[in-house]
Design a protein around this motif. Structure first.
Motif, PDB file in Angstrom:
ATOM      1  N   PRO A   1     -15.015  -8.352  -0.202  1.00  0.00           N
ATOM      2  CA  PRO A   1     -14.689  -9.752   0.100  1.00  0.00           C
ATOM      3  C   PRO A   1     -14.680 -10.589  -1.176  1.00  0.00           C
ATOM      4  CG  PRO A   1     -16.273  -8.910   1.676  1.00  0.00           C
ATOM      5  CD  PRO A   1     -16.128  -7.854   0.610  1.00  0.00           C
ATOM      6  N   ASN A   2     -13.693 -11.447  -1.280  1.00  0.00           N
ATOM      7  CA  ASN A   2     -13.474 -12.346  -2.415  1.00  0.00           C
ATOM      8  C   ASN A   2     -12.995 -11.633  -3.685  1.00  0.00           C
ATOM      9  OD1 ASN A   2     -14.103 -14.738  -0.994  1.00  0.00           O
ATOM     10  ND2 ASN A   2     -16.268 -14.262  -1.211  1.00  0.00           N
ATOM     11  N   GLN A   3     -12.760 -10.316  -3.588  1.00  0.00           N
ATOM     12  CA  GLN A   3     -12.153  -9.615  -4.719  1.00  0.00           C
ATOM     13  C   GLN A   3     -10.727 -10.131  -4.875  1.00  0.00           C
ATOM     14  OE1 GLN A   3     -12.284  -5.346  -4.420  1.00  0.00           O
ATOM     15  NE2 GLN A   3     -10.849  -5.029  -6.106  1.00  0.00           N
ATOM     16  N   VAL A   4     -10.313 -10.374  -6.108  1.00  0.00           N
ATOM     17  CA  VAL A   4      -8.976 -10.911  -6.377  1.00  0.00           C
ATOM     18  C   VAL A   4      -8.135  -9.821  -7.026  1.00  0.00           C
ATOM     19  CG1 VAL A   4      -7.663 -12.642  -7.649  1.00  0.00           C
ATOM     20  CG2 VAL A   4      -9.861 -13.257  -6.628  1.00  0.00           C
ATOM     21  N   ILE A   5      -6.944  -9.622  -6.471  1.00  0.00           N
ATOM     22  CA  ILE A   5      -5.983  -8.713  -7.093  1.00  0.00           C
ATOM     23  C   ILE A   5      -4.863  -9.597  -7.651  1.00  0.00           C
ATOM     24  CG2 ILE A   5      -4.437  -6.749  -6.771  1.00  0.00           C
ATOM     25  CD1 ILE A   5      -6.143  -5.933  -4.376  1.00  0.00           C
ATOM     26  N   PRO A   6      -4.819  -9.750  -8.970  1.00  0.00           N
ATOM     27  CA  PRO A   6      -3.789 -10.616  -9.574  1.00  0.00           C
ATOM     28  C   PRO A   6      -2.379 -10.066  -9.325  1.00  0.00           C
ATOM     29  CG  PRO A   6      -5.547 -10.110 -11.147  1.00  0.00           C
ATOM     30  CD  PRO A   6      -5.733  -9.206  -9.965  1.00  0.00           C
ATOM     31  N   ALA A   7      -1.397 -10.922  -9.420  1.00  0.00           N
ATOM     32  CA  ALA A   7       0.000 -10.518  -9.271  1.00  0.00           C
ATOM     33  C   ALA A   7       0.319  -9.440 -10.292  1.00  0.00           C
ATOM     34  CB  ALA A   7       0.922 -11.719  -9.462  1.00  0.00           C
ATOM     35  N   GLY A   8       0.997  -8.386  -9.819  1.00  0.00           N
ATOM     36  CA  GLY A   8       1.397  -7.290 -10.702  1.00  0.00           C
ATOM     37  C   GLY A   8       0.322  -6.248 -10.940  1.00  0.00           C
ATOM     38  N   GLU A   9      -0.888  -6.464 -10.445  1.00  0.00           N
ATOM     39  CA  GLU A   9      -1.982  -5.513 -10.658  1.00  0.00           C
ATOM     40  C   GLU A   9      -2.079  -4.538  -9.495  1.00  0.00           C
ATOM     41  OE1 GLU A   9      -4.238  -5.423 -13.378  1.00  0.00           O
ATOM     42  OE2 GLU A   9      -2.824  -6.844 -14.267  1.00  0.00           O
ATOM     43  N   GLU A  10      -2.661  -3.361  -9.776  1.00  0.00           N
ATOM     44  CA  GLU A  10      -2.888  -2.377  -8.717  1.00  0.00           C
ATOM     45  C   GLU A  10      -4.325  -1.891  -8.741  1.00  0.00           C
ATOM     46  OE1 GLU A  10      -1.541   1.976 -10.385  1.00  0.00           O
ATOM     47  OE2 GLU A  10       0.033   0.717  -9.550  1.00  0.00           O
TER      48      GLU A  10
ATOM     49  N   PHE B   1       0.843  -1.183   0.000  1.00  0.00           N
ATOM     50  CA  PHE B   1       0.000   0.000   0.000  1.00  0.00           C
ATOM     51  C   PHE B   1       0.883   1.239   0.000  1.00  0.00           C
ATOM     52  CE2 PHE B   1      -2.553  -3.375   1.662  1.00  0.00           C
ATOM     53  CZ  PHE B   1      -3.803  -3.144   1.128  1.00  0.00           C
ATOM     54  N   GLN B   2       0.663   2.098  -0.979  1.00  0.00           N
ATOM     55  CA  GLN B   2       1.458   3.322  -1.092  1.00  0.00           C
ATOM     56  C   GLN B   2       0.533   4.518  -1.237  1.00  0.00           C
ATOM     57  OE1 GLN B   2       4.876   3.730  -1.050  1.00  0.00           O
ATOM     58  NE2 GLN B   2       5.089   1.560  -0.580  1.00  0.00           N
ATOM     59  N   CYS B   3       0.865   5.562  -0.497  1.00  0.00           N
ATOM     60  CA  CYS B   3       0.166   6.832  -0.642  1.00  0.00           C
ATOM     61  C   CYS B   3       0.994   7.656  -1.631  1.00  0.00           C
ATOM     62  CB  CYS B   3       0.072   7.535   0.702  1.00  0.00           C
ATOM     63  SG  CYS B   3      -0.836   9.078   0.599  1.00  0.00           S
ATOM     64  N   LYS B   4       0.373   8.056  -2.729  1.00  0.00           N
ATOM     65  CA  LYS B   4       1.085   8.828  -3.756  1.00  0.00           C
ATOM     66  C   LYS B   4       0.517  10.236  -3.801  1.00  0.00           C
ATOM     67  CE  LYS B   4       2.146   4.763  -6.479  1.00  0.00           C
ATOM     68  NZ  LYS B   4       2.102   4.102  -7.769  1.00  0.00           N
ATOM     69  N   MET B   5       1.407  11.211  -3.814  1.00  0.00           N
ATOM     70  CA  MET B   5       0.997  12.604  -3.883  1.00  0.00           C
ATOM     71  C   MET B   5       1.648  13.265  -5.085  1.00  0.00           C
ATOM     72  SD  MET B   5       1.117  13.635   0.126  1.00  0.00           S
ATOM     73  CE  MET B   5       2.152  12.364   0.836  1.00  0.00           C
TER      74      MET B   5
ATOM     75  N   ILE C   1      -3.805  13.434  -3.874  1.00  0.00           N
ATOM     76  CA  ILE C   1      -3.335  12.397  -2.957  1.00  0.00           C
ATOM     77  C   ILE C   1      -4.107  11.122  -3.300  1.00  0.00           C
ATOM     78  CG2 ILE C   1      -4.991  13.143  -1.200  1.00  0.00           C
ATOM     79  CD1 ILE C   1      -3.040  12.170   0.922  1.00  0.00           C
ATOM     80  N   ALA C   2      -3.413   9.996  -3.347  1.00  0.00           N
ATOM     81  CA  ALA C   2      -4.066   8.737  -3.716  1.00  0.00           C
ATOM     82  C   ALA C   2      -3.469   7.584  -2.916  1.00  0.00           C
ATOM     83  CB  ALA C   2      -3.892   8.468  -5.211  1.00  0.00           C
TER      84      ALA C   2
ATOM     85  N   ALA D   1       1.256   6.442   4.949  1.00  0.00           N
ATOM     86  CA  ALA D   1       2.259   5.585   5.594  1.00  0.00           C
ATOM     87  C   ALA D   1       3.156   5.037   4.504  1.00  0.00           C
ATOM     88  CB  ALA D   1       1.599   4.450   6.358  1.00  0.00           C
ATOM     89  N   ILE D   2       4.352   4.662   4.876  1.00  0.00           N
ATOM     90  CA  ILE D   2       5.269   4.105   3.899  1.00  0.00           C
ATOM     91  C   ILE D   2       5.187   2.585   3.967  1.00  0.00           C
ATOM     92  CG2 ILE D   2       7.673   3.925   3.195  1.00  0.00           C
ATOM     93  CD1 ILE D   2       8.061   6.719   4.375  1.00  0.00           C
ATOM     94  N   SER D   3       4.535   2.017   2.985  1.00  0.00           N
ATOM     95  CA  SER D   3       4.427   0.562   2.831  1.00  0.00           C
ATOM     96  C   SER D   3       4.319  -0.184   4.158  1.00  0.00           C
ATOM     97  CB  SER D   3       5.628   0.039   2.039  1.00  0.00           C
ATOM     98  OG  SER D   3       5.390  -1.269   1.643  1.00  0.00           O
TER      99      SER D   3
END
Length: 196
Positions: free
Chosen positions: A127-136, A54-58, A68-69, A185-187
């Motif tokens: 719930p049950n949402q899948v985030i594939p490898a490499g996806e954001e 998890f990254q906060c990007k500004m 901010i995201a 927060a930083i990761s």
């Protein structure tokens, strides 16, 4: 007769010793097979291990912060399956990120601030949402046309009272992790959960 009894005794002892040796070898082989199976399972799990980052990007412009995201990225090698996701503000679980504005600043101020913003994205992981490898997945985005309303929103979402989130996710092998963090927060590290 004595030599026959003696021969039978020696034969019985030899057979017993051979049987015991065979039993010891069998037990040792079973132990080795179990260890090999465990290593194979660990190797298989490692090939499908998710890791949510998890990254906060500004984004910054000369007059100040522009947006901010919060981005969740699966930097692992396997799919991350969401088990639970919560947004928490002032110790209370809320529906979405925007609800934190109303809870903390009141309905009128929150509405005014939202009207001054150019773009607001406020998603949650289901719930049950899948985030594939490499996806954001973008969970939160606040973008302003002008610094005025955005400054207040930015200060709220990055200050002491900023909302927090908690996500529990798992691998296809049902290994589970929890991440708890503030928006800025930083990761934050993932905490492995007991799978029993």
């Amino acid at each position: 007769m004595k030599s026959t009894v003696r021969l039978q005794t020696i034969t019985t002892i030899a057979v017993t010793i051979i049987s015991l040796c065979a039993l010891v070898v069998s037990i040792y082989q079973t132990k080795l097979l179990a260890e090999q199976q465990e290593l194979a399972t660990k190797a298989e799990k490692a090939q499908l291990w998710p890791n949510l980052d998890f990254q906060c990007k500004m984004k910054v412009r000369p007059a100040g912060f522009y947006s901010i995201a919060l981005i969740a990225t699966n930097v692992g090698v396997g799919p991350a399956i969401i088990e639970d996701f919560k947004v928490i503000c002032q110790g209370e679980e809320i529906g979405i990120w925007l609800d934190a504005l109303e809870l903390s600043l009141g309905q009128e101020v929150a509405d005014q601030m939202i009207n001054e913003l150019a773009n607001i994205t406020s998603d949650i992981l289901l719930p049950n949402q899948v985030i594939p490898a490499g996806e954001e997945v973008e969970l939160f985005n606040l973008t302003a046309y002008e610094a005025g309303g955005f400054k207040e929103g930015f200060e709220f979402y990055t200050g002491e009272e900023q909302p927090q989130f908690e996500v529990i996710y798992k691998s296809v092998f049902d290994d589970r992790w929890r991440v708890r963090s503030k928006l800025v927060a930083i990761s934050p590290p993932a905490e492995a959960l007991d799978n029993s």
